[in-house]
Design an enzyme around this catalytic site. Structure first.
Site, PDB file in Angstrom:
ATOM      1  N   ARG A  26      20.419 164.172  15.000  1.00  0.00           N
ATOM      2  CA  ARG A  26      19.493 163.488  15.264  1.00  0.00           C
ATOM      3  C   ARG A  26      19.560 163.756  16.488  1.00  0.00           C
ATOM      4  NH1 ARG A  26      18.232 160.172  17.878  1.00  0.00           N
ATOM      5  NH2 ARG A  26      18.701 157.714  17.840  1.00  0.00           N
ATOM      6  N   ASP A  46      11.722 154.478   7.375  1.00  0.00           N
ATOM      7  CA  ASP A  46      12.160 153.519   8.249  1.00  0.00           C
ATOM      8  C   ASP A  46      11.788 152.148   8.109  1.00  0.00           C
ATOM      9  OD1 ASP A  46      14.467 152.116  10.225  1.00  0.00           O
ATOM     10  OD2 ASP A  46      12.461 151.012  10.396  1.00  0.00           O
ATOM     11  N   TYR A  78      10.024 141.950  12.763  1.00  0.00           N
ATOM     12  CA  TYR A  78      10.027 142.469  13.335  1.00  0.00           C
ATOM     13  C   TYR A  78       8.455 142.087  14.177  1.00  0.00           C
ATOM     14  CZ  TYR A  78      14.487 143.907  11.287  1.00  0.00           C
ATOM     15  OH  TYR A  78      15.901 144.178  11.301  1.00  0.00           O
ATOM     16  N   ARG A 116      21.679 153.323   3.523  1.00  0.00           N
ATOM     17  CA  ARG A 116      22.420 153.943   4.926  1.00  0.00           C
ATOM     18  C   ARG A 116      23.442 154.797   4.501  1.00  0.00           C
ATOM     19  NH1 ARG A 116      21.109 151.488   9.605  1.00  0.00           N
ATOM     20  NH2 ARG A 116      18.907 149.791   9.533  1.00  0.00           N
ATOM     21  N   ARG A 167      24.233 156.945  11.041  1.00  0.00           N
ATOM     22  CA  ARG A 167      25.494 157.564  11.903  1.00  0.00           C
ATOM     23  C   ARG A 167      26.670 157.976  11.997  1.00  0.00           C
ATOM     24  NH1 ARG A 167      22.669 153.008  15.733  1.00  0.00           N
ATOM     25  NH2 ARG A 167      23.227 152.353  13.711  1.00  0.00           N
TER      26      ARG A 167
HETATM   27  O1  CP3 Z   1      19.845 156.470   4.009  1.00  0.00           O
HETATM   28  C1  CP3 Z   1      18.637 155.161   3.620  1.00  0.00           C
HETATM   29  O2  CP3 Z   1      19.577 154.214   3.435  1.00  0.00           O
HETATM   30  C2  CP3 Z   1      17.524 155.822   4.411  1.00  0.00           C
HETATM   31  C3  CP3 Z   1      17.065 154.895   4.946  1.00  0.00           C
HETATM   32  C4  CP3 Z   1      16.464 154.011   5.971  1.00  0.00           C
HETATM   33  C5  CP3 Z   1      16.507 153.573   7.886  1.00  0.00           C
HETATM   34  N1  CP3 Z   1      16.773 152.216   7.495  1.00  0.00           N
HETATM   35  C6  CP3 Z   1      17.199 154.871   8.683  1.00  0.00           C
HETATM   36  C7  CP3 Z   1      18.102 154.539   9.918  1.00  0.00           C
HETATM   37  C8  CP3 Z   1      16.644 152.630   5.375  1.00  0.00           C
HETATM   38  C9  CP3 Z   1      16.465 152.813   4.209  1.00  0.00           C
HETATM   39  C10 CP3 Z   1      15.546 152.258   6.169  1.00  0.00           C
HETATM   40  C11 CP3 Z   1      16.069 150.754   6.018  1.00  0.00           C
HETATM   41  C12 CP3 Z   1      15.522 149.518   6.910  1.00  0.00           C
HETATM   42  N2  CP3 Z   1      15.299 149.713   8.591  1.00  0.00           N
HETATM   43  C13 CP3 Z   1      15.509 148.433   7.280  1.00  0.00           C
HETATM   44  C14 CP3 Z   1      15.960 147.366   5.735  1.00  0.00           C
HETATM   45  C15 CP3 Z   1      18.046 147.026   5.119  1.00  0.00           C
HETATM   46  C16 CP3 Z   1      18.367 146.817   6.192  1.00  0.00           C
HETATM   47  O3  CP3 Z   1      19.772 147.108   7.180  1.00  0.00           O
HETATM   48  O4  CP3 Z   1      18.908 145.554   6.255  1.00  0.00           O
HETATM   49  C17 CP3 Z   1      15.235 147.307   8.026  1.00  0.00           C
HETATM   50  C18 CP3 Z   1      15.809 145.983   8.569  1.00  0.00           C
HETATM   51  C19 CP3 Z   1      15.298 148.180   8.994  1.00  0.00           C
HETATM   52  C20 CP3 Z   1      15.037 148.725  10.547  1.00  0.00           C
HETATM   53  C21 CP3 Z   1      16.282 149.200  11.707  1.00  0.00           C
HETATM   54  N3  CP3 Z   1      15.797 150.550  11.318  1.00  0.00           N
HETATM   55  C22 CP3 Z   1      17.009 148.127  12.553  1.00  0.00           C
HETATM   56  C23 CP3 Z   1      17.051 146.803  12.847  1.00  0.00           C
HETATM   57  C24 CP3 Z   1      17.423 150.136  12.719  1.00  0.00           C
HETATM   58  C25 CP3 Z   1      18.378 149.674  14.642  1.00  0.00           C
HETATM   59  C26 CP3 Z   1      19.870 149.817  13.824  1.00  0.00           C
HETATM   60  C27 CP3 Z   1      20.601 150.352  13.824  1.00  0.00           C
HETATM   61  O5  CP3 Z   1      21.219 149.920  12.993  1.00  0.00           O
HETATM   62  O6  CP3 Z   1      20.756 151.704  14.650  1.00  0.00           O
HETATM   63  C28 CP3 Z   1      17.027 150.758  12.303  1.00  0.00           C
HETATM   64  C29 CP3 Z   1      17.458 152.494  13.032  1.00  0.00           C
HETATM   65  C30 CP3 Z   1      17.445 152.729  11.581  1.00  0.00           C
HETATM   66  N4  CP3 Z   1      17.162 153.608  10.429  1.00  0.00           N
HETATM   67  C31 CP3 Z   1      18.321 154.137  11.753  1.00  0.00           C
HETATM   68  C32 CP3 Z   1      19.110 154.640  10.338  1.00  0.00           C
HETATM   69  C33 CP3 Z   1      19.917 155.706  10.067  1.00  0.00           C
HETATM   70  C34 CP3 Z   1      19.925 154.534  12.866  1.00  0.00           C
HETATM   71  C35 CP3 Z   1      18.783 155.083  14.021  1.00  0.00           C
HETATM   72  C36 CP3 Z   1      19.609 156.648  14.931  1.00  0.00           C
HETATM   73  O7  CP3 Z   1      20.222 157.614  14.174  1.00  0.00           O
HETATM   74  O8  CP3 Z   1      20.092 155.699  15.647  1.00  0.00           O
END
Ligand code: CP3
Length: 345
Positions: A40, A77, A153, A27, A31
């Site tokens: 964003r 994602d 999910y 990540r 944010r």
């Molecule tokens: O920089 C990176 O790592 C690359 C991008 C990336 C994202 N999600 C961007 C993201 C990667 C590799 C993921 C993987 C992901 N997504 C996982 C596996 C890793 C982990 O965290 O366990 C999972 C379980 C998800 C599912 C997911 N996506 C959730 C549960 C959420 C909501 C929680 C949160 O942090 O908001 C997301 C959203 C998400 N994915 C964001 C980002 C940058 C935030 C979205 C936003 O900008 O509002």
């Protein structure tokens, strides 16, 4: 010296990392960076950003421009896969993902390519941008969610604390659950192959909820599908290294590494790095595992934790990372501080 990028050299040639390992952060685009929040806001929704190749490429490069990590990870994602297979996926601000009702009989490949082609375009743009902006040492990682975690999910309809619904389906109706896992395994292979064709140089498989299963469940639903994905990709692309991240696997990290055939394994913060050096590092490259809260909290605690990890894992193939994603309240200056500790320029 290998002419390979350091991140790839450690994964492919099992180069010993010493005190200055290659590094990146899960990540790392997100944010906690003001420049991410700005783009964003311009994109509208999170998924609008994910499916916009120009913006998604820009966001991927943001942490690289600031900190020069050894690897960039595709900005996307794990939940684009169920969306491409036909399940409704929404991200509501502050609430995390919400998925529509799961109807196995209605999932399929009709819109798969159309939905995912912007992601492939993002991958190829990132490769171009890394070269153009002079990041010749930075490798590009493609990724997917592991079938188990994506199924979590899909069945729960979003995030969960207990995972009772998906575990009940898996334990009580193994045939139906197996059908879902098989579909996800096959779809993940197709998705990852296309990312590699578009320019991904390594792959990471995120199994964020691997740790909620018992041993039998772990072997069936985590190890078996991951092994199948690794075998398929290796047949066609033996030179592309694969990192697995079975978060929370505990002692099952060992059979995961022995049986899936991954080139690297990403450790969550609970794994002892002394144990990993002794047991896992002789078998594969190790990545991890600073507690993301250590990075956020900083101070002496962070310094000591980083020094301990580096010292425990320096004698084998090792990539520095967090044990999970960067927390959004983390001050960007903390990453500068971390860079100093890693002694990278
Ligand atoms: O920089 C990176 O790592 C690359 C991008 C990336 C994202 N999600 C961007 C993201 C990667 C590799 C993921 C993987 C992901 N997504 C996982 C596996 C890793 C982990 O965290 O366990 C999972 C379980 C998800 C599912 C997911 N996506 C959730 C549960 C959420 C909501 C929680 C949160 O942090 O908001 C997301 C959203 C998400 N994915 C964001 C980002 C940058 C935030 C979205 C936003 O900008 O509002």
């Amino acid at each position: 010296m290998s002419d390979e990028k350091p991140f790839l050299n450690v994964l492919k040639n099992r180069a010993i990392s010493g005190r200055t390992p290659p590094w990146w952060l899960m990540r790392q685009a997100g944010r906690y960076l003001p420049e991410y929040r700005e783009i964003r806001a311009r994109a509208g929704g999170f998924l609008d950003l994910v499916y916009h190749p120009e913006l998604a490429c820009d966001v991927t490069l943001q942490p690289i421009r600031r900190y020069g990590m050894s690897a960039a990870i595709l900005f996307s994602d794990i939940l684009v896969l169920p969306q491409a297979l036909g399940q409704e996926v929404r991200f509501e601000t502050g609430e995390g993902p919400k998925l529509g009702d799961l109807d196995l009989s209605r999932l399929g490949y009709k819109k798969f390519k159309e939905v995912l082609s912007p992601v492939y375009e993002t991958v190829s743009r990132i490769r171009g941008a890394l070269a153009e902006e002079g990041f010749h040492q930075t490798a590009l990682i493609g990724f997917c969610g592991a079938p188990w975690t994506v199924a979590c999910y899909m069945v729960e309809g979003g995030g969960s604390k207990e995972f009772h619904k998906v575990k009940t389906l898996a334990y009580a109706d193994p045939e139906k659950f197996q059908a879902l896992l098989e579909l996800l395994t096959e779809a993940s292979i197709t998705y990852l192959q296309a990312q590699i064709e578009a320019g991904a140089e390594a792959i990471q498989i995120f199994d964020s909820w691997a740790g909620v299963l018992d041993e039998d469940g772990f072997r069936r639903f985590v190890i078996a599908p991951t092994k199948k994905i690794v075998q398929s990709l290796k047949q066609k692309y033996p030179e592309v290294p694969i990192i697995g991240f079975p978060r929370g696997a505990g002692t099952l990290y060992l059979p995961y590494v022995q049986e899936t055939g991954v080139d690297g394994v990403s450790l969550d913060p609970s794994v002892s790095t002394g144990w990993a050096a002794e047991v896992l590092q002789p078998l594969c490259t190790v990545q991890g595992n600073l507690d993301p809260v250590r990075l956020m909290a900083g101070g002496d605690g962070m310094i000591r934790a980083v020094e301990k990890i580096l010292s425990d894992l320096k004698n084998g193939p090792y990539i520095f990372n967090l044990g999970h994603g960067v927390i959004k309240e983390t001050a960007p200056a903390q990453v500068d501080m971390l860079k100093t500790l890693l002694r990278v320029s």
